[in-house]
Design a protein around this motif. Structure first.
Motif, PDB file in Angstrom:
ATOM      1  N   THR A  67      59.258  45.268  60.943  1.00 14.64           N
ATOM      2  CA  THR A  67      58.893  46.690  60.972  1.00 14.64           C
ATOM      3  C   THR A  67      57.427  46.913  61.322  1.00 14.64           C
ATOM      4  O   THR A  67      57.036  48.037  61.641  1.00 14.64           O
ATOM      5  CB  THR A  67      59.190  47.320  59.604  1.00 14.64           C
ATOM      6  OG1 THR A  67      58.496  46.585  58.578  1.00 14.64           O
ATOM      7  CG2 THR A  67      60.681  47.299  59.303  1.00 14.64           C
ATOM      8  N   ASN A 119      66.253  54.223  60.630  1.00 13.55           N
ATOM      9  CA  ASN A 119      66.475  54.483  59.214  1.00 13.55           C
ATOM     10  C   ASN A 119      67.347  55.731  59.102  1.00 13.55           C
ATOM     11  O   ASN A 119      66.967  56.809  59.556  1.00 13.55           O
ATOM     12  CB  ASN A 119      65.132  54.704  58.506  1.00 13.55           C
ATOM     13  CG  ASN A 119      65.242  54.495  57.012  1.00 13.55           C
ATOM     14  OD1 ASN A 119      66.333  54.287  56.494  1.00 13.55           O
ATOM     15  ND2 ASN A 119      64.131  54.558  56.314  1.00 13.55           N
ATOM     16  N   LEU A 121      69.191  58.423  56.710  1.00 17.77           N
ATOM     17  CA  LEU A 121      69.094  58.985  55.368  1.00 17.77           C
ATOM     18  C   LEU A 121      70.012  60.195  55.253  1.00 17.77           C
ATOM     19  O   LEU A 121      70.497  60.728  56.249  1.00 17.77           O
ATOM     20  CB  LEU A 121      67.644  59.403  55.064  1.00 17.77           C
ATOM     21  CG  LEU A 121      66.570  58.320  55.216  1.00 17.77           C
ATOM     22  CD1 LEU A 121      65.194  58.907  54.948  1.00 17.77           C
ATOM     23  CD2 LEU A 121      66.849  57.148  54.286  1.00 17.77           C
ATOM     24  N   ASN A 126      76.419  54.876  53.685  1.00 19.09           N
ATOM     25  CA  ASN A 126      75.544  53.734  53.413  1.00 19.09           C
ATOM     26  C   ASN A 126      74.171  54.009  54.020  1.00 19.09           C
ATOM     27  O   ASN A 126      73.817  53.476  55.073  1.00 19.09           O
ATOM     28  CB  ASN A 126      76.132  52.443  54.009  1.00 19.09           C
ATOM     29  CG  ASN A 126      77.497  52.117  53.452  1.00 19.09           C
ATOM     30  OD1 ASN A 126      77.716  52.161  52.252  1.00 19.09           O
ATOM     31  ND2 ASN A 126      78.440  51.810  54.332  1.00 19.09           N
ATOM     32  N   PRO A 127      73.360  54.847  53.363  1.00 26.90           N
ATOM     33  CA  PRO A 127      72.035  55.135  53.915  1.00 26.90           C
ATOM     34  C   PRO A 127      71.145  53.898  53.900  1.00 26.90           C
ATOM     35  O   PRO A 127      71.282  53.021  53.044  1.00 26.90           O
ATOM     36  CB  PRO A 127      71.510  56.236  52.978  1.00 26.90           C
ATOM     37  CG  PRO A 127      72.281  56.070  51.714  1.00 26.90           C
ATOM     38  CD  PRO A 127      73.620  55.559  52.091  1.00 26.90           C
ATOM     39  N   GLY A 128      70.230  53.835  54.859  1.00 27.99           N
ATOM     40  CA  GLY A 128      69.306  52.708  54.951  1.00 27.99           C
ATOM     41  C   GLY A 128      69.044  52.344  56.394  1.00 27.99           C
ATOM     42  O   GLY A 128      69.374  53.075  57.329  1.00 27.99           O
ATOM     43  N   GLU A 129      68.414  51.175  56.573  1.00 24.41           N
ATOM     44  CA  GLU A 129      68.073  50.718  57.912  1.00 24.41           C
ATOM     45  C   GLU A 129      69.292  50.115  58.602  1.00 24.41           C
ATOM     46  O   GLU A 129      70.068  49.383  57.985  1.00 24.41           O
ATOM     47  CB  GLU A 129      66.949  49.678  57.850  1.00 24.41           C
ATOM     48  CG  GLU A 129      65.618  50.236  57.385  1.00 24.41           C
ATOM     49  CD  GLU A 129      64.538  49.154  57.366  1.00 24.41           C
ATOM     50  OE1 GLU A 129      64.892  47.976  57.538  1.00 24.41           O
ATOM     51  OE2 GLU A 129      63.353  49.500  57.179  1.00 24.41           O
ATOM     52  N   VAL A 130      69.455  50.439  59.883  1.00 24.98           N
ATOM     53  CA  VAL A 130      70.508  49.848  60.706  1.00 24.98           C
ATOM     54  C   VAL A 130      69.871  49.335  61.989  1.00 24.98           C
ATOM     55  O   VAL A 130      68.894  49.905  62.484  1.00 24.98           O
ATOM     56  CB  VAL A 130      71.623  50.868  61.030  1.00 24.98           C
ATOM     57  CG1 VAL A 130      72.336  51.311  59.783  1.00 24.98           C
ATOM     58  CG2 VAL A 130      71.068  52.072  61.772  1.00 24.98           C
ATOM     59  N   ALA A 145      76.029  53.292  59.696  1.00 27.32           N
ATOM     60  CA  ALA A 145      75.656  53.654  58.328  1.00 27.32           C
ATOM     61  C   ALA A 145      76.873  54.001  57.493  1.00 27.32           C
ATOM     62  O   ALA A 145      76.730  54.605  56.422  1.00 27.32           O
ATOM     63  CB  ALA A 145      74.685  54.836  58.353  1.00 27.32           C
TER      64      ALA A 145
END
Length: 717
Positions: A67, A119, A121, A126-130, A145
């Motif tokens: 990142t 990211n 949200l 399934n929120p988060g980084e993909v 997600a």
């Protein structure tokens, strides 16, 4: 391998390693053909960098860009690559590695896989980084997600990039499928999916289809309240352009028990009755009542509308709500049955009886009426009448005699459930067979007997071929007529004659085929028009090893005069020509003869004779596709005393016999098939014996002279 490996060893490995590196680069280039070229592409977060340095296992691998836009190289540490051109990537890496590694001639660095890190949200599962391929769109990112949760607001998505917010109407994209509505995605973008304002402040399982269950009105004073026999009663927001039909539809429509003739509307304190049925039948919009803000709509149960009268009808038997009902003058038979809940699953709706007040009985077939069969009409209903819906007969009921003979049909024989079945004029023979479970596997469906009683008291017998009917797709009017009192018998197929002769002899001879001779199971077999010669031969377990496949005979007995057909089955197996197979019909006889019967079954003109110094002299069958070599091989070949250089072939022609000498020894050396003599049926092949030749006799005479001279010397003569 150490960084101090001798140069000569690296030089030897260079061609192999270079080929591997270049193949990796070619694969990566094919995957990213739709993306910017190497000179224009800048490394971004989420990419995978490939460092190729043969001989250094710790460096010769792939590295992910984190990142912060860095990759971590062993013995070097974090190395920032984010934002630099891919064309400059190798030079920068070489500069970093040169203080540590001496030999960097074979160093290659490139972007192995272009990816984006986003990211996600908000209201996703399934929120988060993909991390996805660089050419992925918004829909693929949402899918990565876990997809949207129930209650997500599709038209208010936000894409945040470097402090800026890009609004996204995702619903419009789903409605149109226009890809131009989706913005491109870059690494470190933030996709936010908001929740719909309709789901409230408490996290619950959300079903959009049920939002309107209790209405959608926020102003209770002006709301239209709909309750009673509707599927989704509640308060609904008032719309000046809406009619009573609009509000009933927003309430999910009426239930099956709704009294649509007596709908009540209270508008501005004044009650009004509305007959929805009359409006639907006439289509007159002037019948629609005016709906004002704050109105109330009540849909009563139908039984309440029926009981509003003073006339009583009695409903008994297999209905959901038997009892006494008060009906208005316009109510009919269907109104009474509907308000009683209708017939139950156990009701015999074909035998409904109406007991009139004058003690007469009216029968009514509700099933036939609903299917539009026959000329059945709805009976009139009057005050004091009683409607009786009887219980239908259970097929497992032991007291089956409660079905009267004038309503029953007997089904016997090879069906799943032979029984006495209640009959209706709308049924056909196929309906009857289906009701008893259909024929079993051993049933003779080509020979079903139908016995039908006639008005004069006689019985008419009809044979029905179900197989032919199904194969040709005939209409129902081709089925034999079945009436109450008929008997249907389904015969069974004959069993193996060797197992049960009594079953076998029951088979009709005119529906049989006879097969004798060299087959596995000779005998008489069932035959239909759908079978052919190979079917009956297979049923008899096929020919035995002693069968003469070249001379099978079929005797046709079903014509005006006897006819015999010969079949060369071996030729059929070699060519696959279906025209060689004869047509056989019921009553024909098939005979498969035994081999080695040429002297009896074939004339001399249909065989070839092999004589002389041969292992198995005799007569042999000969065909056009055979040669003298095949014939000699079938006869066991020449013996040890054979004179194979002077084999004689006597040909039979139309004018005179001809002879030709064949040198088998010479043919074995040059293998010229053009030298092979021509053979025909009726020819003779003679293999002479060495001892019969002139040279052999001369050698034998010289031997005798030498023996006499030797004997004379011994005696001193």
């Amino acid at each position: 391998m150490s960084r101090f490996t001798p140069f000569i060893f690296v030089f030897l490995l260079l061609p192999i390693l270079s080929t591997s590196v270049f193949s990796d680069q070619a694969g990566a280039a094919s995957e990213e053909s739709s993306l910017p070229t190497q000179s224009a592409y800048r490394v971004q977060i989420g990419d995978i960098i490939r460092v190729s340095l043969p001989g250094e296992e710790s460096i010769d691998t792939t590295f992910d860009v984190d990142t912060l836009g860095r990759i971590y190289l062993p013995e070097v540490g974090a190395f920032k690559v984010g934002g630099i051109l891919e064309s400059s990537l190798e030079a920068n890496t070489r500069r970093i590695l040169s203080p540590i590694f001496q030999d960097l001639i074979n160093l290659h660095v490139y972007v192995y896989k272009r990816q984006v890190l986003v990211n996600v949200l908000g209201y996703v599962k399934n929120p988060g980084e993909v991390i996805l391929p660089a050419n992925s769109n918004i829909q693929q990112i949402i899918q990565a997600a876990g997809g949207l949760r129930s209650g997500a607001q599709l038209d208010k998505l936000h894409l945040r990039r470097e402090g800026k917010i890009i609004d996204l109407d995702y619903k419009r994209y789903l409605d149109t499928g226009n890809p131009d509505l989706l913005p491109s995605v870059r690494s470190m973008d933030i996709l936010f999916v908001p929740a719909s304002p309709k789901i409230g402040n408490v996290e619950v399982e959300f079903d959009p289809a049920k939002i309107a269950d209790s209405g959608d009105a926020s102003d209770k004073k002006n709301a239209i309240k709909v309750f009673g026999e509707v599927n989704s009663p509640g308060s609904f927001s008032f719309k000046s352009s809406g009619s009573i039909l609009d509000f009933i539809m927003r309430a999910g429509g009426v239930t099956r028990y709704a009294g649509v003739e007596q709908i009540r509307i209270i508008s501005e304190g004044s009650p009004t009755l509305f007959n929805l049925k009359t409006y639907l039948e006439s289509g007159d919009s002037t019948l629609l009542p005016e709906i004002t803000a704050g109105s109330t709509v009540f849909v009563p149960r139908q039984e309440e509308a029926v009981k509003s009268g003073a006339n009583t009808i009695y409903v008994m038997g297999e209905v959901f709500h038997p009892g006494a009902y008060e009906i208005p003058k316009e109510a009919g038979f269907m109104d009474v049955i509907a308000n009683a809940g209708g017939p139950t699953r156990y009701a015999d709706s074909r035998q409904i009886r109406i007991l009139k007040s004058d003690n007469s009985v009216v029968r009514f077939d509700l099933t036939a009426f609903t299917e539009g069969i026959g000329e059945t009409s709805i009976p009139n209903i009057e005050p004091g009448d009683a409607v009786f819906v009887p219980e239908k007969t259970d097929i497992n009921e032991k007291s089956w005699l409660k079905i009267s003979p004038d309503r029953a049909v007997r089904v016997i024989g090879e069906v799943v459930r032979p029984s006495r079945v209640e009959w209706s004029q709308e049924m056909s023979l196929l309906d009857l067979l289906a009701h008893v479970g259909g024929p079993v596997s051993r049933a003779d469906t080509s020979n079903i007997e139908v016995l039908t009683p006639q008005p004069d008291g006689s019985i008419k017998t009809t044979l029905f071929d179900l197989d032919k009917f199904m194969k040709r797709g005939l209409a129902d009017d081709q089925l034999p007529k079945v009436v109450a009192g008929s008997t249907v018998r389904v015969h069974d197929l004959p069993q193996d004659p060797s197992d049960n002769k009594s079953q076998w002899v029951r088979q009709a001879s005119e529906k049989s085929i006879y097969i004798f001779g060299q087959v596995g199971a000779p005998g008489r077999y069932m035959f239909t028009d759908n079978l052919n010669f190979l079917d009956i031969l297979s049923a008899a377990d096929g020919p035995t090893k002693d069968a003469d496949l070249h001379n099978i005979r079929i005797s046709h007995r079903n014509g005006n005069q006897a006819k015999v057909t010969r079949l060369n089955l071996a030729l059929y197996f070699e060519t696959g020509d279906e025209h060689l197979l004869p047509d056989v019909k019921m009553g024909d006889t098939i005979y498969v003869p035994e081999k080695e019967r040429l002297w009896i079954d074939h004339s001399k003109e249909a065989t070839v004779r092999v004589l002389g110094a041969i292992h198995k002299p005799g007569r042999y069958r000969f065909s056009d596709n055979m040669t003298i070599l095949d014939l000699l091989a079938e006869a066991g070949g020449p013996d040890n005393n054979a004179q194979i250089t002077k084999i004689a072939i006597v040909n039979v022609s139309c004018c005179k016999d001809q002879a030709r000498i064949f040198n088998l020894k010479k043919f074995s050396r040059n293998a010229r098939f053009s030298d092979l003599p021509l053979l025909r049926e009726g020819d003779t092949v003679f293999v002479p014996n060495k001892n019969d030749s002139r040279g052999a006799k001369i050698r034998e005479g010289l031997g005798d002279i030498l023996r006499i001279a030797s004997f004379a010397l011994l005696l001193g003569l």
